[in-house]
Enzyme design. Sequence first.
Site, PDB file in Angstrom:
ATOM      1  N   CYS A  87      38.942  26.207  28.639  1.00 21.72           N
ATOM      2  CA  CYS A  87      39.118  27.645  28.889  1.00 21.72           C
ATOM      3  C   CYS A  87      40.318  28.198  28.120  1.00 21.72           C
ATOM      4  O   CYS A  87      40.212  29.198  27.415  1.00 21.72           O
ATOM      5  CB  CYS A  87      39.278  27.887  30.381  1.00 21.72           C
ATOM      6  N   CYS A 121      37.311  30.604  27.194  1.00 26.36           N
ATOM      7  CA  CYS A 121      37.460  31.974  27.716  1.00 26.36           C
ATOM      8  C   CYS A 121      38.608  32.766  27.074  1.00 26.36           C
ATOM      9  O   CYS A 121      38.425  33.908  26.660  1.00 26.36           O
ATOM     10  CB  CYS A 121      37.747  31.963  29.220  1.00 26.36           C
ATOM     11  N   LYS A 153      38.547  33.279  23.142  1.00 28.96           N
ATOM     12  CA  LYS A 153      37.331  34.080  22.922  1.00 28.96           C
ATOM     13  C   LYS A 153      37.602  35.553  23.240  1.00 28.96           C
ATOM     14  O   LYS A 153      37.271  36.441  22.461  1.00 28.96           O
ATOM     15  CB  LYS A 153      36.214  33.503  23.811  1.00 28.96           C
ATOM     16  N   TYR A 161      25.175  32.762  26.255  1.00 33.05           N
ATOM     17  CA  TYR A 161      26.316  33.676  26.302  1.00 33.05           C
ATOM     18  C   TYR A 161      27.315  33.428  25.166  1.00 33.05           C
ATOM     19  O   TYR A 161      27.872  34.382  24.611  1.00 33.05           O
ATOM     20  CB  TYR A 161      26.965  33.697  27.691  1.00 33.05           C
ATOM     21  N   GLU A 206      28.303  36.332  22.434  1.00 36.97           N
ATOM     22  CA  GLU A 206      29.709  36.744  22.374  1.00 36.97           C
ATOM     23  C   GLU A 206      30.236  36.631  20.934  1.00 36.97           C
ATOM     24  O   GLU A 206      30.889  37.551  20.423  1.00 36.97           O
ATOM     25  CB  GLU A 206      30.553  35.885  23.314  1.00 36.97           C
ATOM     26  N   HIS A 225      35.794  59.898  40.291  1.00 40.10           N
ATOM     27  CA  HIS A 225      35.256  60.731  39.224  1.00 40.10           C
ATOM     28  C   HIS A 225      36.336  61.098  38.215  1.00 40.10           C
ATOM     29  O   HIS A 225      37.458  61.357  38.623  1.00 40.10           O
ATOM     30  CB  HIS A 225      34.669  61.995  39.864  1.00 40.10           C
ATOM     31  N   GLU A 236      31.259  55.085  39.299  1.00 37.39           N
ATOM     32  CA  GLU A 236      30.756  55.932  40.392  1.00 37.39           C
ATOM     33  C   GLU A 236      29.230  55.966  40.427  1.00 37.39           C
ATOM     34  O   GLU A 236      28.634  56.250  41.460  1.00 37.39           O
ATOM     35  CB  GLU A 236      31.330  57.353  40.303  1.00 37.39           C
TER      36      GLU A 236
HETATM   37  C1  LIG Z   1      33.398  29.246  23.974  1.00 35.63           C
HETATM   38  C2  LIG Z   1      33.492  29.211  25.479  1.00 35.63           C
HETATM   39  C3  LIG Z   1      33.738  30.378  26.167  1.00 35.63           C
HETATM   40  C4  LIG Z   1      33.832  30.360  27.551  1.00 35.63           C
HETATM   41  N1  LIG Z   1      34.059  31.547  28.204  1.00 35.63           N
HETATM   42  C5  LIG Z   1      34.157  31.555  29.554  1.00 35.63           C
HETATM   43  C6  LIG Z   1      34.430  32.769  30.237  1.00 35.63           C
HETATM   44  O1  LIG Z   1      34.563  33.843  29.626  1.00 35.63           O
HETATM   45  N2  LIG Z   1      34.558  32.728  31.576  1.00 35.63           N
HETATM   46  C7  LIG Z   1      34.415  31.554  32.292  1.00 35.63           C
HETATM   47  O2  LIG Z   1      34.554  31.564  33.515  1.00 35.63           O
HETATM   48  N3  LIG Z   1      34.140  30.387  31.653  1.00 35.63           N
HETATM   49  C8  LIG Z   1      34.002  30.363  30.308  1.00 35.63           C
HETATM   50  N4  LIG Z   1      33.773  29.175  29.668  1.00 35.63           N
HETATM   51  C9  LIG Z   1      33.572  27.951  30.474  1.00 35.63           C
HETATM   52  C10 LIG Z   1      34.899  27.351  30.897  1.00 35.63           C
HETATM   53  O3  LIG Z   1      35.716  27.142  29.767  1.00 35.63           O
HETATM   54  C11 LIG Z   1      34.647  26.028  31.627  1.00 35.63           C
HETATM   55  O4  LIG Z   1      33.772  26.247  32.713  1.00 35.63           O
HETATM   56  C12 LIG Z   1      35.943  25.417  32.159  1.00 35.63           C
HETATM   57  O5  LIG Z   1      36.867  25.194  31.124  1.00 35.63           O
HETATM   58  C13 LIG Z   1      35.637  24.096  32.888  1.00 35.63           C
HETATM   59  O6  LIG Z   1      36.823  23.475  33.283  1.00 35.63           O
HETATM   60  P1  LIG Z   1      36.889  21.892  33.486  1.00 35.63           P
HETATM   61  O7  LIG Z   1      38.265  21.625  34.001  1.00 35.63           O
HETATM   62  O8  LIG Z   1      35.719  21.432  34.252  1.00 35.63           O
HETATM   63  O9  LIG Z   1      36.716  21.290  32.023  1.00 35.63           O
HETATM   64  P2  LIG Z   1      37.626  21.470  30.719  1.00 35.63           P
HETATM   65  O10 LIG Z   1      38.352  22.760  30.735  1.00 35.63           O
HETATM   66  O11 LIG Z   1      36.731  21.193  29.574  1.00 35.63           O
HETATM   67  O12 LIG Z   1      38.724  20.333  30.857  1.00 35.63           O
HETATM   68  C14 LIG Z   1      38.443  18.989  30.736  1.00 35.63           C
HETATM   69  C15 LIG Z   1      39.639  18.300  30.132  1.00 35.63           C
HETATM   70  O13 LIG Z   1      39.498  16.901  30.285  1.00 35.63           O
HETATM   71  C16 LIG Z   1      40.045  16.261  29.147  1.00 35.63           C
HETATM   72  N5  LIG Z   1      39.465  14.911  29.097  1.00 35.63           N
HETATM   73  C17 LIG Z   1      38.165  14.578  28.904  1.00 35.63           C
HETATM   74  N6  LIG Z   1      38.001  13.241  28.995  1.00 35.63           N
HETATM   75  C18 LIG Z   1      39.235  12.725  29.260  1.00 35.63           C
HETATM   76  C19 LIG Z   1      39.709  11.405  29.477  1.00 35.63           C
HETATM   77  N7  LIG Z   1      38.896  10.362  29.468  1.00 35.63           N
HETATM   78  N8  LIG Z   1      41.033  11.235  29.700  1.00 35.63           N
HETATM   79  C20 LIG Z   1      41.899  12.292  29.724  1.00 35.63           C
HETATM   80  N9  LIG Z   1      41.489  13.549  29.524  1.00 35.63           N
HETATM   81  C21 LIG Z   1      40.172  13.777  29.320  1.00 35.63           C
HETATM   82  C22 LIG Z   1      39.638  17.164  27.995  1.00 35.63           C
HETATM   83  O14 LIG Z   1      40.489  16.985  26.876  1.00 35.63           O
HETATM   84  C23 LIG Z   1      39.795  18.545  28.635  1.00 35.63           C
HETATM   85  O15 LIG Z   1      41.063  19.109  28.374  1.00 35.63           O
HETATM   86  C24 LIG Z   1      33.692  29.146  28.272  1.00 35.63           C
HETATM   87  C25 LIG Z   1      33.448  27.957  27.570  1.00 35.63           C
HETATM   88  C26 LIG Z   1      33.355  27.985  26.197  1.00 35.63           C
HETATM   89  C27 LIG Z   1      33.111  26.700  25.466  1.00 35.63           C
END
Ligand SMILES: Cc1cc2nc3c(=O)[nH]c(=O)nc-3n(C[C@H](O)[C@H](O)[C@H](O)COP(=O)(O)OP(=O)(O)OC[C@H]3O[C@@H](n4cnc5c(N)ncnc54)[C@H](O)[C@@H]3O)c2cc1C
Length: 453
Positions: A40, A45, A48, A174, A178, A429, A434
């Site tokens: 994110c 997010c 973006k 999406y 975007e 308004h 509205e």
């Molecule tokens: C282009 C794009 C735009 C988006 N826009 C939106 C938006 O506008 N609004 C919204 O709500 N959501 C949006 N999302 C979705 C949102 O980014 C994700 O839902 C959110 O980041 C999920 O969080 P998470 O913690 O599950 O995973 P992540 O944020 O992906 O975090 C996982 C982390 O784990 C780390 N990791 C993985 N494996 C290991 C390991 N073995 N050891 C140590 N570290 C590890 C990775 O490096 C990463 O940093 C967007 C996604 C993308 C790709």
Amino acid sequence: MDFDLFVIGGGSAGVRCARIAAGHGARVGIAEQRFWGGTCVNIGCVPKKFMVYAAEYGGNAQDAQAFGWEVTRGAHHWRTLIDAKDKEIERLNGIYLRLLNQAGAKIFEAKATFIDAHTLDVGGQRVTAETIVVATGGHPIRPEIPGAELGIVSDDAFYLDDMPRRVAIIGGGYIGVEFAGIFAGLGAETHLIYRQPLPLRGFDEDLRLGLAEALKANGVILHRDTIPDSVTRDEDGYAIALSDLSVLNVDLVFFATGRVPNVTGLGLEAAGVQIAANGAIAVDEELRSSVPHIYAIGDVTDRLNLTPVATAEGHAVADTLFGGNERKVSLQNVPTAVFSIPPIGTVGITEAQAPKGAKVFVTKFTPMRHNITGRPRRTLMKLIVDAATDKVLGAHMLGEDAPEIIQGLAVAIIAGATKSDFDRTIGIHPTAAEEFVTLRTQTRIVGDEFPGE
Ligand SMILES: Cc1cc2nc3c(=O)[nH]c(=O)nc-3n(C[C@H](O)[C@H](O)[C@H](O)COP(=O)(O)OP(=O)(O)OC[C@H]3O[C@@H](n4cnc5c(N)ncnc54)[C@H](O)[C@@H]3O)c2cc1C
């Protein structure tokens, strides 16, 4: 055991879980292998939305002329945007790290993998924990076609050296729509190629139709019912052979063709954690995997891949395990946005999901300021109302400020607001919002023929 809780992944889900659990007094460790804040903050997010802002300023400068400002649109400098974005993200990375430190979590900047159900290898160090939370997120995938490696995915789009002059985005989800808005707004010849008749599969049909119109109005060239067969490099950039037998020449091919959970190389088999058919970690309502002391939260469970869902899950698991407050996260009526230009905000069910006989109210209009600018931009608002209970089951909007407006309406819908509650609310308004409280004429009932394109 070294820790009460060890969290794998420092993204939205993992950081929240670790921070709250440490705040409750648990001994917490967290490993992040790449960047604090995860997808994110770094490649999702946040950057973006900066790019969407950038794309809109050009049009806004042009609009200002209609209001008497002596401004010209001028050229866009990609490097300035990327540098400003990188600087802000560096600041956010620091905040995430500081929050974890302040909460008392032990930080590991390394990859974590399972050795057994209670033991992890974290950058070559062995650590043990009573409870382990997997929060490893997901990553984008390319389709299996010849030349797919020549294209980029969303992770790369944030670090391009230059703005492409001509770009083809493959995928009408999406992320695809975007980035179509971003590149078109910044002045690129932008093609959007998708396999459905309309972009944004799964969203309300009126929104999909309205968005296709908006994309066209912004100059995006739509290739509906189309898939790429191959990509080759030529002297003029890249050539994409399309399923309609045409060939498209561009400078950048961008695959927005889906994401999959990060489960490989984690050693999940060593811990006995089961993977579902869709490649995600299977979890129950409490976010427990098939091994009761190993949880999975956020995108790695591939249910509703949104940042606020990921953070809510991380928070709920921490409160349940260490805060004496057992909580579950409901995935019903989760509001979401698409930061297309103009954006979409939506909460509740679509017309296609609504029970037969439900009432549908739709309004479309030119936003006030564009009556002066003359820009071809339309706003669409829609309510779906249960015929028996009068409850508002869905609210959808395509138009300026839609995500901001729908966030407020989501509270009303979660609280069970009826259409008469909307009707007795006095409007503000003059606003677009509205219109949601002045929708009096029913457009159709669910089951009537959908007007279509
Ligand atoms: C282009 C794009 C735009 C988006 N826009 C939106 C938006 O506008 N609004 C919204 O709500 N959501 C949006 N999302 C979705 C949102 O980014 C994700 O839902 C959110 O980041 C999920 O969080 P998470 O913690 O599950 O995973 P992540 O944020 O992906 O975090 C996982 C982390 O784990 C780390 N990791 C993985 N494996 C290991 C390991 N073995 N050891 C140590 N570290 C590890 C990775 O490096 C990463 O940093 C967007 C996604 C993308 C790709």
